[in-house]
Write a protein that holds these residues in place. Structure first.
Motif, PDB file in Angstrom:
ATOM      1  N   VAL A  63       0.854  -1.203   0.000  1.00 19.44           N
ATOM      2  CA  VAL A  63       0.000   0.000   0.000  1.00 19.44           C
ATOM      3  C   VAL A  63       0.887   1.249   0.000  1.00 19.44           C
ATOM      4  CG1 VAL A  63      -1.953  -1.132   1.098  1.00 19.44           C
ATOM      5  CG2 VAL A  63      -0.240   0.001   2.530  1.00 19.44           C
ATOM      6  N   PRO A  64       0.404   2.341  -0.616  1.00 18.90           N
ATOM      7  CA  PRO A  64       1.259   3.519  -0.759  1.00 18.90           C
ATOM      8  C   PRO A  64       1.572   4.220   0.555  1.00 18.90           C
ATOM      9  CG  PRO A  64      -0.949   3.946  -1.609  1.00 18.90           C
ATOM     10  CD  PRO A  64      -0.891   2.504  -1.291  1.00 18.90           C
ATOM     11  N   GLN A  65       0.665   4.088   1.546  1.00 19.99           N
ATOM     12  CA  GLN A  65       0.884   4.686   2.876  1.00 19.99           C
ATOM     13  C   GLN A  65       0.333   3.709   3.905  1.00 19.99           C
ATOM     14  OE1 GLN A  65      -1.185   8.393   3.413  1.00 19.99           O
ATOM     15  NE2 GLN A  65      -0.082   9.382   1.740  1.00 19.99           N
ATOM     16  N   PRO A  66       1.001   3.520   5.043  1.00 20.52           N
ATOM     17  CA  PRO A  66       0.478   2.557   6.027  1.00 20.52           C
ATOM     18  C   PRO A  66      -0.878   2.963   6.606  1.00 20.52           C
ATOM     19  CG  PRO A  66       2.621   3.471   6.726  1.00 20.52           C
ATOM     20  CD  PRO A  66       2.273   4.131   5.445  1.00 20.52           C
ATOM     21  N   SER A  67      -1.238   4.248   6.511  1.00 18.59           N
ATOM     22  CA  SER A  67      -2.489   4.697   7.150  1.00 18.59           C
ATOM     23  C   SER A  67      -3.703   4.628   6.228  1.00 18.59           C
ATOM     24  CB  SER A  67      -2.321   6.139   7.623  1.00 18.59           C
ATOM     25  OG  SER A  67      -2.052   6.971   6.504  1.00 18.59           O
ATOM     26  N   VAL A  68      -3.542   4.092   5.028  1.00 15.88           N
ATOM     27  CA  VAL A  68      -4.710   4.026   4.128  1.00 15.88           C
ATOM     28  C   VAL A  68      -5.784   3.126   4.747  1.00 15.88           C
ATOM     29  CG1 VAL A  68      -3.439   4.494   1.982  1.00 15.88           C
ATOM     30  CG2 VAL A  68      -3.729   2.129   2.753  1.00 15.88           C
ATOM     31  N   PRO A  69      -7.062   3.375   4.410  1.00 17.60           N
ATOM     32  CA  PRO A  69      -8.140   2.653   5.101  1.00 17.60           C
ATOM     33  C   PRO A  69      -8.434   1.258   4.532  1.00 17.60           C
ATOM     34  CG  PRO A  69      -9.051   4.265   3.597  1.00 17.60           C
ATOM     35  CD  PRO A  69      -7.564   4.427   3.503  1.00 17.60           C
ATOM     36  N   VAL A  70      -8.961   0.412   5.424  1.00 14.21           N
ATOM     37  CA  VAL A  70      -9.505  -0.889   5.015  1.00 14.21           C
ATOM     38  C   VAL A  70     -10.762  -0.623   4.189  1.00 14.21           C
ATOM     39  CG1 VAL A  70     -10.745  -2.912   5.918  1.00 14.21           C
ATOM     40  CG2 VAL A  70      -8.596  -2.178   6.979  1.00 14.21           C
ATOM     41  N   VAL A  71     -10.899  -1.331   3.069  1.00 15.21           N
ATOM     42  CA  VAL A  71     -12.099  -1.195   2.222  1.00 15.21           C
ATOM     43  C   VAL A  71     -12.756  -2.569   2.083  1.00 15.21           C
ATOM     44  CG1 VAL A  71     -11.343   0.842   0.935  1.00 15.21           C
ATOM     45  CG2 VAL A  71     -10.616  -1.414   0.172  1.00 15.21           C
ATOM     46  N   LYS A  72     -13.858  -2.610   1.344  1.00 18.86           N
ATOM     47  CA  LYS A  72     -14.592  -3.878   1.228  1.00 18.86           C
ATOM     48  C   LYS A  72     -13.752  -4.962   0.557  1.00 18.86           C
ATOM     49  CE  LYS A  72     -19.089  -1.573   1.166  1.00 18.86           C
ATOM     50  NZ  LYS A  72     -20.298  -1.189   0.402  1.00 18.86           N
ATOM     51  N   ALA A  73     -12.757  -4.540  -0.256  1.00 21.76           N
ATOM     52  CA  ALA A  73     -11.918  -5.524  -0.968  1.00 21.76           C
ATOM     53  C   ALA A  73     -10.737  -6.009  -0.121  1.00 21.76           C
ATOM     54  CB  ALA A  73     -11.383  -4.887  -2.260  1.00 21.76           C
ATOM     55  N   THR A  74     -10.573  -5.491   1.095  1.00 14.78           N
ATOM     56  CA  THR A  74      -9.397  -5.852   1.902  1.00 14.78           C
ATOM     57  C   THR A  74      -9.643  -7.173   2.640  1.00 14.78           C
ATOM     58  OG1 THR A  74      -9.052  -3.478   2.263  1.00 14.78           O
ATOM     59  CG2 THR A  74      -7.779  -4.990   3.652  1.00 14.78           C
ATOM     60  N   ASN A  75      -9.025  -8.250   2.137  1.00 12.92           N
ATOM     61  CA  ASN A  75      -9.212  -9.533   2.813  1.00 12.92           C
ATOM     62  C   ASN A  75      -8.019  -9.905   3.698  1.00 12.92           C
ATOM     63  OD1 ASN A  75      -7.448  -9.959   0.740  1.00 12.92           O
ATOM     64  ND2 ASN A  75      -8.656 -11.576  -0.263  1.00 12.92           N
ATOM     65  N   CYS A  76      -6.874  -9.255   3.468  1.00 12.84           N
ATOM     66  CA  CYS A  76      -5.675  -9.656   4.214  1.00 12.84           C
ATOM     67  C   CYS A  76      -4.663  -8.514   4.249  1.00 12.84           C
ATOM     68  CB  CYS A  76      -5.072 -10.881   3.509  1.00 12.84           C
ATOM     69  SG  CYS A  76      -3.550 -11.483   4.246  1.00 12.84           S
ATOM     70  N   LEU A  77      -4.003  -8.343   5.402  1.00 16.77           N
ATOM     71  CA  LEU A  77      -2.871  -7.422   5.493  1.00 16.77           C
ATOM     72  C   LEU A  77      -1.664  -8.240   5.928  1.00 16.77           C
ATOM     73  CD1 LEU A  77      -4.375  -4.274   7.312  1.00 16.77           C
ATOM     74  CD2 LEU A  77      -4.230  -4.749   4.855  1.00 16.77           C
ATOM     75  N   ILE A  78      -0.600  -8.172   5.143  1.00 17.91           N
ATOM     76  CA  ILE A  78       0.632  -8.887   5.479  1.00 17.91           C
ATOM     77  C   ILE A  78       1.681  -7.855   5.859  1.00 17.91           C
ATOM     78  CG2 ILE A  78       2.421 -10.449   4.636  1.00 17.91           C
ATOM     79  CD1 ILE A  78       0.438 -11.498   2.562  1.00 17.91           C
ATOM     80  N   ALA A  79       2.186  -7.989   7.098  1.00 20.58           N
ATOM     81  CA  ALA A  79       3.287  -7.102   7.502  1.00 20.58           C
ATOM     82  C   ALA A  79       4.514  -7.527   6.687  1.00 20.58           C
ATOM     83  CB  ALA A  79       3.557  -7.247   8.993  1.00 20.58           C
TER      84      ALA A  79
END
Ligand code: SF4
Ligand code: SF4
Length: 572
Positions: free
Chosen positions: A338-354
């Protein structure tokens, strides 16, 4: 009942990395400090904001109204105050801004009045309408408005309804946990889809590395007495692609140029079925979704997360290690940093990988293509990635289109197998974005040209109208002058006024009359000079007259009817 399974072309087997995040049950993520809710979260028209800064909102309240049929409404994920409606950076590789409603939570998480309804008492149109108003979209990643896929085709009978629980991408486990813990509501949601589409069969496909999810779904299907078939499919990436799962379960190949409904198949994700049930049966619009937090973290787990939660705030729940240097949204095959760590979760967000270099070591430098063909063998869409790569690199975008670059689903299988470590998918994304940009430029130029031509036409028309007006005015003026001149000419009693004769014509006529008069006089003299009656002469006189005439003719060789001699001369 056993089902014959089919194989799809290509595919790869990357390490699944799923076990890390399935050890704990789904947890509820706490309220974040703020919620940044993008209005555009689905395919189709961008919803119009219906709130403004300072408004108080309740959880589930409409904040973005669907714009057109292919569009889905957006709602406040919690109660609080609207801080602003403004542009914010999006969870998208482009890093572009989009219009968002920013809400400061009041901590009460107070719902709007929710209506519980039995969907069987509604007409199909009413069900579709409610789904659109609740903002239900495909949660498998495509985010297509669900109501738009729930009208049976008129020409092709619906043979199979395929429910996608394959979840083939490494690291992601949110669908797995959803099926394990909320199978009954998923199956009830599938029941709504079935009743609207009336397929002959309902097939629920789950990869065979999720036996708990498959067992839970089977139990729920049996408990509800539904004739749905839960099918475990071989674990092979990308079995969770809609076209690949349809191929495995039905044997039908959906060509790139067609939709699955053209072949009598429709496909939905399990999470979509779940949210559809919550929306219809509980009156809850889509304000949250399950998200897997995993990767370079101490506590990987699945959370129920409010839409609009800043990703960095959310990831803290999983305790990222200090060397975390970014966040990947999605899996390692199809996801992006993601371009910035603070961008919001949206309906398409199924996973965040550190992300960290330890977890994803930097690749060795790219080497030249050796045309080994491994990428083509791995491609599930039977494309020729090395050809597309070659032309994308040469910026010959026309050729990339000839090689069907827009059929590429960016699954990453080709990059995964490439021995030259060529980031093929990045080249394809670059080529696609260039083609789209040029298309946009061309459309803009076409529109400008059309506007210019229209202006030219308008100018010409105005010019012609002006000239016509001037001509009419001049004609009217001339007519007026003529009328005035006629009125001014002296009129004879009782006679119509005669138009004045020009002096030149009078002179000509006089000359002509004088000539005619002279000719008539000459003729009369000639006739007077001719003997009128030779029979009155004596025979001697007639002989002398004939001799005289013969001498005259012989001497002068003249016309037997000579011009009259000048006046006073005596004819011989
Ligand atoms: S796999 Fe890599 S090296 Fe082999 S043909 Fe494809 S692009 Fe070239
Ligand atoms: S990324 Fe595209 S070209 Fe590569 S394997 Fe997947 S579909 Fe084929």
């Amino acid at each position: 009942m056993l089902l014959n399974l089919f194989k799809f072309k290509g595919g790869v087997k990357p390490p699944t990395n799923k076990t890390q995040s399935v050890g704990l049950p789904i947890a509820q993520a706490p309220l974040p400090s703020k919620l940044v809710v993008p209005l555009h979260q689905s395919i189709g028209g961008t919803p119009r904001p219906v709130v403004q800064a300072g408004d108080q909102v309740l959880k589930g309240q409409l904040i973005g109204e669907a714009d057109g049929w292919i569009s889905a409404a957006v709602h406040a994920p919690t109660s609080g105050t609207v801080v602003e409606v403004a542009m914010h950076t999006q969870a998208h590789p482009s890093g572009l801004d989009a219009l968002c409603v920013v809400i400061a939570p009041d901590g009460k998480d107070e719902w709007i009045a929710r209506e519980t309804v039995d969907y069987r008492s509604l007409t199909p149109e009413e069900v579709r309408e409610r789904l659109q108003q609740a903002g239900v979209v495909g949660l498998g990643g495509a985010v297509f408005p669900t109501h738009g896929k729930l009208t049976p085709a008129k020409t092709v009978p619906m043979d199979e309804l395929v429910i996608n629980g394959a979840e083939c991408e490494p690291f992601i486990t949110c669908d797995d946990l959803l099926m394990r813990e909320r199978a009954e509501e998923v199956v009830r949601g599938i029941g709504i889809f079935r009743d609207l589409l009336r397929p002959k069969k309902v097939l629920i496909g789950i990869e065979d590395n999720k036996p708990e999810a498959a067992a839970a779904m089977k139990a729920a299907v049996d408990a509800l007495g539904e004739p749905f078939l839960v099918v475990q499919v071989p674990t092979l990436y990308p079995a969770g692609g809609a076209k690949q799962l349809i191929r495995v379960l039905t044997g039908k190949e959906v060509p790139a140029s067609k939709r699955s409904t053209d072949l009598g198949v429709q496909c939905f994700n399990v999470a979509t079925a779940y949210t559809a049930w919550r929306a219809i049966a509980h009156g809850e619009p889509v304000v949250s979704r399950l998200v897997t937090l995993t990767g370079n973290v101490a506590e990987p787990r699945n959370y129920e997360v409010l839409i609009g939660t800043p990703m960095d705030e959310l990831l803290k729940l999983a305790q990222p290690h200090p060397d975390t240097d970014g966040i990947v949204m999605g899996g390692p095959m199809m996801g992006f940093l993601v371009p910035q760590p603070s961008v919001p979760v949206v309906k398409a967000t199924n996973c965040l990988i550190a992300h960290s270099e330890r977890l994803f070591p930097p690749k060795a430098p790219e080497m030249p293509c050796i045309r080994c063909g491994s990428c083509a063998q791995a491609c599930p869409h039977e494309l020729q990635p090395f050809e597309m790569y070659w032309f994308a690199r040469a910026k010959n975008f026309g050729k990339t289109q000839e090689y069907k670059i827009f059929d590429c689903i960016e699954c990453g299988c080709c990059s995964f197998v490439c021995p030259s470590r060529i980031p093929l998918v990045q080249y394809f994304r670059f080529a696609k974005s260039e083609i789209w940009a040029r298309e946009r430029e061309k459309n803009a130029a076409d529109q400008a040209k059309a506007r210019f031509e229209f202006k030219q036409l308008r100018d010409e028309r105005e010019k012609a109208e002006k000239a016509e007006k001037l001509a009419k005015a001049a004609a009217a003026q001339a007519a007026k002058k003529a009328a005035e001149a006629a009125a001014a000419a002296p009129a004879t009693d009782g006679a119509a006024p005669v138009a004045a004769t020009p002096a030149v014509d009078v002179e000509k006529d006089a000359k002509k009359a004088a000539i005619e008069a002279a000719m008539a006089r000459a003729k009369a003299q000639r006739e007077a000079a001719q003997p009128k009656n030779t029979e009155a002469l004596t025979p001697e006189q007639q002989r002398v007259a004939a001799e005289i005439e013969a001498r005259r003719v012989a001497a002068h060789l003249i016309d037997p009817e000579p011009a009259a001699p000048p006046a006073g001369e005596k004819a011989e």
